[in-house]
Design an enzyme around this catalytic site. Structure first.
Site, PDB file in Angstrom:
ATOM      1  N   ILE A 159      -6.295   3.714 -10.233  1.00 31.15           N
ATOM      2  CA  ILE A 159      -6.106   2.932  -9.014  1.00 31.15           C
ATOM      3  C   ILE A 159      -6.797   3.589  -7.820  1.00 31.15           C
ATOM      4  O   ILE A 159      -7.424   2.904  -7.007  1.00 31.15           O
ATOM      5  CB  ILE A 159      -4.599   2.743  -8.749  1.00 31.15           C
ATOM      6  CG1 ILE A 159      -3.995   1.806  -9.801  1.00 31.15           C
ATOM      7  CG2 ILE A 159      -4.352   2.199  -7.341  1.00 31.15           C
ATOM      8  CD1 ILE A 159      -2.481   1.715  -9.760  1.00 31.15           C
ATOM      9  N   TYR A 181      11.042   9.441 -11.526  1.00 32.16           N
ATOM     10  CA  TYR A 181       9.918   8.654 -11.012  1.00 32.16           C
ATOM     11  C   TYR A 181      10.424   7.441 -10.239  1.00 32.16           C
ATOM     12  O   TYR A 181       9.963   7.162  -9.128  1.00 32.16           O
ATOM     13  CB  TYR A 181       9.035   8.218 -12.176  1.00 32.16           C
ATOM     14  CG  TYR A 181       7.816   7.420 -11.776  1.00 32.16           C
ATOM     15  CD1 TYR A 181       6.709   8.056 -11.220  1.00 32.16           C
ATOM     16  CD2 TYR A 181       7.761   6.038 -11.969  1.00 32.16           C
ATOM     17  CE1 TYR A 181       5.578   7.335 -10.861  1.00 32.16           C
ATOM     18  CE2 TYR A 181       6.635   5.314 -11.617  1.00 32.16           C
ATOM     19  CZ  TYR A 181       5.546   5.959 -11.068  1.00 32.16           C
ATOM     20  OH  TYR A 181       4.434   5.230 -10.715  1.00 32.16           O
ATOM     21  N   THR A 195     -10.082  10.056  -8.194  1.00 36.05           N
ATOM     22  CA  THR A 195     -11.201  10.184  -9.125  1.00 36.05           C
ATOM     23  C   THR A 195     -11.047   9.309 -10.360  1.00 36.05           C
ATOM     24  O   THR A 195     -11.930   9.300 -11.223  1.00 36.05           O
ATOM     25  CB  THR A 195     -11.384  11.648  -9.571  1.00 36.05           C
ATOM     26  OG1 THR A 195     -10.165  12.116 -10.170  1.00 36.05           O
ATOM     27  CG2 THR A 195     -11.764  12.534  -8.396  1.00 36.05           C
ATOM     28  N   LYS A 199       9.871   6.751  -6.161  1.00 33.36           N
ATOM     29  CA  LYS A 199       9.156   5.587  -5.643  1.00 33.36           C
ATOM     30  C   LYS A 199      10.055   4.752  -4.728  1.00 33.36           C
ATOM     31  O   LYS A 199       9.584   4.180  -3.733  1.00 33.36           O
ATOM     32  CB  LYS A 199       8.626   4.747  -6.799  1.00 33.36           C
ATOM     33  CG  LYS A 199       7.512   5.426  -7.582  1.00 33.36           C
ATOM     34  CD  LYS A 199       6.312   5.775  -6.708  1.00 33.36           C
ATOM     35  CE  LYS A 199       5.162   6.340  -7.500  1.00 33.36           C
ATOM     36  NZ  LYS A 199       3.973   6.641  -6.655  1.00 33.36           N
TER      37      LYS A 199
END
Length: 264
Positions: A17, A156, A14, A160
């Site tokens: 990206i 994080y 929404t 990733k």
């Protein structure tokens, strides 16, 4: 219209990206499902794109609810009969709590990995079952943080990096079904999340190390996802594509040398 007659599902779509990917896929002819928690808001966005000629629909998605991953894929299959593209776009981190190895609490580290990895693992697992005939494309939105260690956000960056490895594992294990899996690694991108969570000073320092000297536009990340989704990438799988303006390519003193106008 590279994606005409294809059905795509994009999680957390929404804003930023994710929304740019939905818009790009819709322009290229795909029927796109916005997988979102805020259903009413997502429907408003879908209505706007549909007025412009898109084919955008909404399906409920809550990254923290394990049952949502299979249910969103089931909904797409019930309504369309096929799923050709999945974009695992969801990812989260709290820079104020996700800091160094010394300063980050185990609960913060564990919870970040739990939801970030779950969002890719469970989404991919559900999609493989739907894509076995005749195949499909799974695209994971990772981060340049996966390949370039940072001075903070230990959870994080770790999550990733694990997503990049999961991308390659999926490519190897699902290739027998003609399912491709690739990852897009954005650099610093001009989204609300970046504006809200990163200081101007940090952004300036980051961009000093970026040869193209600017942040990415969300549409530029979406373009990479559109390539992986299309038949132009029909023989491309297991690839980790950095879309980061060259961040990290230069010598470690690149930024300082450029700022000082120093030449060898």
């Amino acid at each position: 219209m590279n994606l005409e007659n294809k059905t795509a599902l994009v999680t957390a779509s929404t804003r930023g990206i994710g929304l740019a990917i939905v818009q790009r896929f819709a322009k290229e002819g795909a029927t796109v499902y916005m997988a979102a928690r805020r259903m009413e808001y997502a429907q408003q966005l879908a209505d706007e794109m549909n007025k412009a000629g898109g084919k955008v629909k909404v399906v409920h998605f809550d990254a923290y609810d394990d049952s949502c991953y299979q249910s969103m894929v089931d909904t797409v299959m019930q309504q369309e009969g096929h799923l050709d593209i999945l974009v695992n776009n969801f990812g989260t981190s709290n820079p104020r709590e996700d800091r160094t190895m010394e300063d980050t609490d185990w609960d913060v580290f564990r919870d970040t990995l739990d939801v970030d990895l779950k969002s890719v693992f469970l989404g991919t697992k559900a999609a493989i079952g739907a894509m076995k005939t005749p195949g499909g494309s799974i695209i994971n939105i990772s981060s340049i943080a996966a390949t370039t260690p940072d001075i903070s956000q230990v959870a994080y960056g770790t999550s990733k990096a694990a997503i990049d490895q999961m991308t390659k594992l999926t490519a190897v294990q699902a290739g027998q079904y003609n399912i491709r899996c690739n990852a897009v690694l954005p650099g610093m991108t001009a989204t609300d999340a970046v504006k809200d969570n990163l200081s101007d000073a940090f952004r300036d320092i980051f961009l000093k190390q970026t040869p193209l000297k600017r942040m990415a536009k969300p549409e530029e990340i979406a373009a990479a996802a559109a390539y992986f989704a299309s038949d132009d990438a029909a023989f491309v799988t297991g690839q980790i594509l950095e879309v980061a303006g060259g961040f990290g390519l230069g010598t470690p003193v690149y930024g300082d040398l450029m700022a000082a106008g120093t030449k060898r």
